[in-house]
Design a protein around this motif. Sequence first.
Motif, PDB file in Angstrom:
ATOM      1  N   THR A   1     -55.600  -6.546 -48.391  1.00 44.15           N
ATOM      2  CA  THR A   1     -54.242  -6.399 -48.922  1.00 44.15           C
ATOM      3  C   THR A   1     -54.280  -6.067 -50.403  1.00 44.15           C
ATOM      4  OG1 THR A   1     -53.366  -7.905 -47.253  1.00 44.15           O
ATOM      5  CG2 THR A   1     -52.006  -7.554 -49.209  1.00 44.15           C
ATOM      6  N   THR A   2     -55.202  -6.661 -51.127  1.00 43.82           N
ATOM      7  CA  THR A   2     -55.346  -6.353 -52.549  1.00 43.82           C
ATOM      8  C   THR A   2     -55.676  -4.884 -52.741  1.00 43.82           C
ATOM      9  OG1 THR A   2     -56.034  -8.606 -53.074  1.00 43.82           O
ATOM     10  CG2 THR A   2     -56.666  -6.875 -54.650  1.00 43.82           C
TER      11      THR A   2
ATOM     12  N   SER B   1     -52.650  -2.831 -52.105  1.00 48.42           N
ATOM     13  CA  SER B   1     -51.701  -2.999 -53.213  1.00 48.42           C
ATOM     14  C   SER B   1     -52.132  -2.201 -54.431  1.00 48.42           C
ATOM     15  CB  SER B   1     -51.566  -4.482 -53.570  1.00 48.42           C
ATOM     16  OG  SER B   1     -51.005  -5.192 -52.491  1.00 48.42           O
TER      17      SER B   1
ATOM     18  N   THR C   1     -51.490   1.640 -53.594  1.00 45.74           N
ATOM     19  CA  THR C   1     -50.077   2.019 -53.621  1.00 45.74           C
ATOM     20  C   THR C   1     -49.413   1.763 -54.972  1.00 45.74           C
ATOM     21  OG1 THR C   1     -49.449  -0.130 -52.707  1.00 45.74           O
ATOM     22  CG2 THR C   1     -49.762   1.678 -51.145  1.00 45.74           C
TER      23      THR C   1
ATOM     24  N   LEU D   1     -48.872  -1.164 -56.429  1.00 47.55           N
ATOM     25  CA  LEU D   1     -48.182  -2.451 -56.555  1.00 47.55           C
ATOM     26  C   LEU D   1     -48.918  -3.393 -57.498  1.00 47.55           C
ATOM     27  CD1 LEU D   1     -47.124  -3.022 -52.844  1.00 47.55           C
ATOM     28  CD2 LEU D   1     -45.658  -2.373 -54.764  1.00 47.55           C
TER      29      LEU D   1
END
Length: 139
Positions: free
Chosen positions: A44-45, A48, A51, A53
């Motif tokens: 997920t990191t 992120s 993208t 984020l």
Amino acid sequence: MQAVNVTQLSFKYKDQTSLISNLALSIEAGERFGIFGPNGAGKTTLMSLITGLLPYKQGSIKIFDKEVEANKKEINKIIGLVPQDFSFYEDLSPEENMEFFGAWYGLRKETTKQRARELLDIMGLGQVADKPVKTFSGG
């Protein structure tokens, strides 16, 4: 043409040892790609970071030859992240969810509606495009 090009990417959260260290990754346009690993591995990191984020200080992430850190608004128009948890309005269909988030990002209604249909078909979800998300499995 490379859709995603990650070079020498390193990242760590505050007060933590390096979570991502000197990562190199290349994904060609049109290629299907998956990231697998145990909880806490950094999946997920990484998404992120790709993208935009999460900001990164070491390395480079390019989406279609555009550096993410320097082109976040432009990158947000072509790539996004939909996490499994807390990502959809459960009473809306996938198509309605995509239209909602498209409007939130300032996309035209016609463009969002057309693109939502295309993406749902690509992901094999065209047949359930009008079913409430709460009826889907989490995976």
